[in-house]
Scaffold this motif. Sequence first.
Motif, short mmCIF file in Angstrom:
data_model
loop_
_atom_site.label_atom_id
_atom_site.label_comp_id
_atom_site.label_asym_id
_atom_site.label_seq_id
_atom_site.Cartn_x
_atom_site.Cartn_y
_atom_site.Cartn_z
N ASP A 154 0.61 -1.17 -0.03
CA ASP A 154 0.06 0.17 -0.15
C ASP A 154 0.81 1.43 -0.14
O ASP A 154 0.48 2.35 -0.03
CB ASP A 154 -0.96 0.01 1.02
N GLY A 155 2.17 1.06 0.02
CA GLY A 155 2.93 2.23 -0.04
C GLY A 155 3.08 3.11 1.46
O GLY A 155 3.79 4.04 1.48
N GLU A 156 2.39 2.46 2.41
CA GLU A 156 2.54 3.45 3.65
C GLU A 156 3.68 3.11 4.57
O GLU A 156 3.90 3.82 5.47
CB GLU A 156 1.09 2.86 4.33
N THR A 157 4.31 1.90 4.29
CA THR A 157 5.43 1.65 5.30
C THR A 157 6.69 1.01 4.53
O THR A 157 6.43 0.57 3.29
CB THR A 157 5.00 0.57 6.05
N LEU A 158 7.93 1.74 4.65
CA LEU A 158 9.06 1.17 4.17
C LEU A 158 9.80 0.34 4.96
O LEU A 158 10.09 0.74 6.06
CB LEU A 158 9.99 2.55 3.81
N ALA A 159 10.21 -0.94 4.85
CA ALA A 159 11.19 -1.69 5.38
C ALA A 159 12.37 -1.46 4.81
O ALA A 159 12.76 -1.37 3.65
CB ALA A 159 10.61 -3.12 5.35
N PHE A 160 13.32 -1.25 5.78
CA PHE A 160 14.86 -1.17 5.57
C PHE A 160 15.63 -1.73 6.31
O PHE A 160 15.28 -2.16 7.42
CB PHE A 160 15.11 0.34 4.99
N VAL A 161 17.01 -1.73 6.00
CA VAL A 161 18.18 -2.45 6.75
C VAL A 161 19.18 -1.46 7.09
O VAL A 161 19.54 -0.68 6.32
CB VAL A 161 18.64 -3.62 5.77
N ARG A 162 19.47 -1.45 8.51
CA ARG A 162 20.64 -0.61 8.73
C ARG A 162 21.47 -1.60 9.69
O ARG A 162 21.16 -2.53 10.03
CB ARG A 162 20.26 0.31 9.76
N GLY A 163 22.85 -1.10 9.57
CA GLY A 163 24.09 -2.13 10.01
C GLY A 163 25.41 -2.00 9.39
O GLY A 163 25.31 -1.30 8.09
N GLY A 164 26.30 -2.47 9.51
CA GLY A 164 27.58 -2.17 9.11
C GLY A 164 28.42 -3.44 8.84
O GLY A 164 29.54 -3.63 8.39
N THR A 165 27.44 -4.56 8.84
CA THR A 165 28.40 -5.85 8.40
C THR A 165 28.40 -6.10 7.06
O THR A 165 27.48 -6.18 6.26
CB THR A 165 27.56 -7.11 9.12
N PRO A 166 29.53 -6.43 6.51
CA PRO A 166 29.65 -6.97 4.91
C PRO A 166 28.64 -8.22 4.95
O PRO A 166 28.66 -9.10 6.00
CB PRO A 166 30.85 -7.24 4.73
N TRP A 167 27.88 -8.38 3.92
CA TRP A 167 27.00 -9.32 3.78
C TRP A 167 27.75 -10.89 3.70
O TRP A 167 27.30 -11.82 4.07
CB TRP A 167 26.19 -9.27 2.64
N THR A 168 29.05 -10.67 3.26
CA THR A 168 29.95 -11.90 3.13
C THR A 168 30.48 -12.44 4.54
O THR A 168 31.04 -13.44 4.45
CB THR A 168 31.11 -11.64 2.23
N ARG A 169 30.37 -11.66 5.64
CA ARG A 169 31.03 -12.13 6.87
C ARG A 169 30.05 -12.99 7.64
O ARG A 169 29.16 -12.52 7.76
CB ARG A 169 31.23 -10.81 7.75
#
Length: 266
Positions: A150-165
């Motif tokens: 519905d465009g009312e909510t944005l899910a997002f990711v925060r963090g500093g880990t490289p995805w390969t770690r």
Amino acid sequence: MTATAIEAPLPRHPAPSPDGSKIAFSWQGDLWLVPAQGGQATRLTAHPAVERSPIWSRDGSLIAFASNRHGNNDILVMPVDRSAAPTRLTFASTGDTPECFTPDGNSVLFTSQRFEGVSRGLQLWTVSISGGTPSIVQDAFVLNAAYSPDGETLAFVRGGTPWTRRGYRGSGSRNLWLRTSNGEYSQLTDFEGDDDQPSWLDDGTIAFLSARSGRKNVYQIEIASGTATQLTFHEGSAVRFPKASANGRLIAYEFEDRLWAVSPDG
């Protein structure tokens, strides 16, 4: 819940069509399309550059993707029926990666590192599918993001880990956050390891990637309760880059050297 493998050697970045009937993916630097149940793949692009990270418009007519045809990764968009050549949407000297179309289908949400003097961290931007100057959506650093249907909510990711770690536990771990249309922020997960790659399902839950079982697998989380349910149970290696269809009936992902798909409904 039974996951099935799609036989294709070393495919990358799968993206199910809105109805879950097809999966777009990157293979040997081009984009391809394959039935979700497997079968003969058809080529969408043929170019010496590397094309990756496809996403679908909600009506299934367009695919946006990242391409280094002009040097660094830019956002391009093309009709799925290949009735027109890909159109370049972004022109910055930094790399851009598409995350999803906006719910109205008129723009592409993407991550980019465009702030001068910032050596690390991505921001969220949108660019119209007809071109023009991108607009910043959120200047807080993010890793990936997805709009609710519905465009009312944005899910997002925060963090500093490289995805390969692998196996990281600490203050830099990735977590899921939500931002409502009125600008309110809330943290959805607080697992000490990594939670990332959110995709909305049609029942208002979110599919995501998590290392809470050891190796990364796909989970589904209820927003109100925060209850997470494991959907895939791979061992030995980690699941990579899951993405759900717009109707929420199929989640495609990478595991080892194949594409896989699982239904949240079993």
